[in-house]
Design an enzyme around this catalytic site. Structure first.
Site, PDB file in Angstrom:
ATOM      1  N   ASN A 278      -0.528   5.821   4.828  1.00 22.60           N
ATOM      2  CA  ASN A 278       0.788   6.366   5.172  1.00 22.60           C
ATOM      3  C   ASN A 278       0.703   7.575   6.099  1.00 22.60           C
ATOM      4  OD1 ASN A 278       2.313   4.465   3.872  1.00 22.60           O
ATOM      5  ND2 ASN A 278       2.466   5.607   1.966  1.00 22.60           N
TER       6      ASN A 278
ATOM      7  N   SER B  46       3.050   6.887  -3.525  1.00 20.77           N
ATOM      8  CA  SER B  46       2.655   6.796  -2.118  1.00 20.77           C
ATOM      9  C   SER B  46       2.986   8.071  -1.362  1.00 20.77           C
ATOM     10  CB  SER B  46       3.373   5.619  -1.448  1.00 20.77           C
ATOM     11  OG  SER B  46       4.788   5.803  -1.492  1.00 20.77           O
TER      12      SER B  46
ATOM     13  N   GLU C 177      -6.159   2.708  -2.400  1.00 14.61           N
ATOM     14  CA  GLU C 177      -6.605   4.060  -2.090  1.00 14.61           C
ATOM     15  C   GLU C 177      -6.863   4.794  -3.406  1.00 14.61           C
ATOM     16  OE1 GLU C 177      -4.368   5.151   2.097  1.00 14.61           O
ATOM     17  OE2 GLU C 177      -3.188   5.254   0.252  1.00 14.61           O
TER      18      GLU C 177
ATOM     19  N   HIS D 141      -3.539   4.027  -5.540  1.00 16.55           N
ATOM     20  CA  HIS D 141      -2.425   3.572  -4.713  1.00 16.55           C
ATOM     21  C   HIS D 141      -2.639   2.147  -4.245  1.00 16.55           C
ATOM     22  CE1 HIS D 141       0.087   3.912  -0.803  1.00 16.55           C
ATOM     23  NE2 HIS D 141       0.834   3.460  -1.800  1.00 16.55           N
TER      24      HIS D 141
END
Length: 306
Positions: free
Chosen positions: A211, A138, A173, A161
């Site tokens: 993120n 991540s 992702e 991800h």
């Protein structure tokens, strides 16, 4: 003209049938579960039988919850469902042996660049030429992890991800480096869809999509506390009632793990490509981590959890 990130190709990549998941923790076991539920033959790999037993236990408990929802009126159907999923799961402590027969490898181990590069380097020597390498990181650059492998493997090395808890969270992702080929990118989109997720495409930039947006948001919430402008409780209440968020930024940070938050931000600061204001440290976050108050997983963060 379509952007390279989203370009679709009609050339072929060998179909994914056998999947290796490296890491039997929460993320790894969740990825194993959803792949096995989708009918893939999956091998969960970790360094010890104890770690693998823990992974199997996590999957067993998760599948039991799924089975109760799917077959509320039939305990026999619940057992059959769980058995059918476990029939697709093998476990091993032999990384190189499993890698040598895999079509797709998903790495979900500790967020340490050196450790990841070491294991990918060893697998690169034995994995089939067609095998796709992916990392569930991540926070680390996929390009940096992949650089330890051969140039031909880097065409088959991407980010995949998933989000925690994997069985419940729908997003994946799919992170594309400049080297990744179209057929590989398409194969990862297809795999993500088959395991019941909604994939999104993104380039290999810090934080990817989620993120990159969430971490600065949570960090600014910490800085509000640093400056004495509002309490943790009031910040969360404001964002839930004023912005329609299901969870405030402070509670969310506790859920993610305050040590994880600090690790991500410190890594971005060291990497140096983002605006310094986005990665400015927080005194209260640093203090929490130094005291071992890491959030839900430790029982106490900004809030207490029993």
């Amino acid at each position: 003209m379509m952007l390279p990130l989203l370009r679709r190709s009609y050339s072929t990549q060998r179909a994914i049938q056998s999947v290796m998941v490296l890491g039997g923790g929460l993320m790894g076991s969740g990825i194993v579960q959803v792949a096995a539920q989708a009918g893939y033959k999956v091998t969960m790999v970790d360094t010890s039988e104890k770690a693998l037993d823990n992974g199997r236990s996590i999957i067993q408990k998760s599948l039991a919850r799924v089975a109760r929802k799917k077959f509320a009126d039939s305990e026999e159907s619940q057992r059959e469902f769980i058995q059918s999923v476990f029939a697709n799961i093998n476990t091993s402590t032999d990384t190189t042996q499993v890698a040598s027969t895999s079509d797709l490898i998903v790495e979900a181990i500790v967020e340490n660049l050196d450790v990841k590069q070491k294991v990918f380097s060893s697998m690169d020597k034995v994995a089939p030429a067609h095998c796709i390498f992916t990392s569930n990181t991540s926070s680390l650059p996929i390009t940096k992890i992949a650089e330890i492998t051969s140039s031909s493997r880097q065409e088959r090395f991407a980010g995949l991800h998933f989000f925690n808890p994997v069985p419940a969270m729908k997003l994946v992702e799919v992170v594309r480096t400049d080297a990744v080929s179209d057929p590989v990118f398409d194969a990862l989109f297809e795999f993500s869809t088959k395991v019941g997720k909604s994939p999104v495409a993104c380039k290999d930039t810090p934080g990817f999509i989620v993120n990159r947006l969430l971490v600065p948001y949570m960090m600014e919430a910490f800085r509000i506390i640093d400056r004495g402008e509002a309490s943790a409780k009031d910040i969360d209440t404001a964002m839930k009632l004023g912005a329609g968020m299901p969870m405030g930024p402070i509670e969310l940070a506790d859920f993610v793990g305050l040590d994880t938050m600090k690790f991500i931000v410190d890594g971005w600061k060291k990497e140096g490509s983002l605006d310094p204001a986005l990665v400015k440290s927080s005194n209260v976050l640093d203090e929490m981590v130094s005291q071992g108050r890491l959030g839900r997983k430790s029982g106490q963060g900004f809030f207490e959890y029993k």
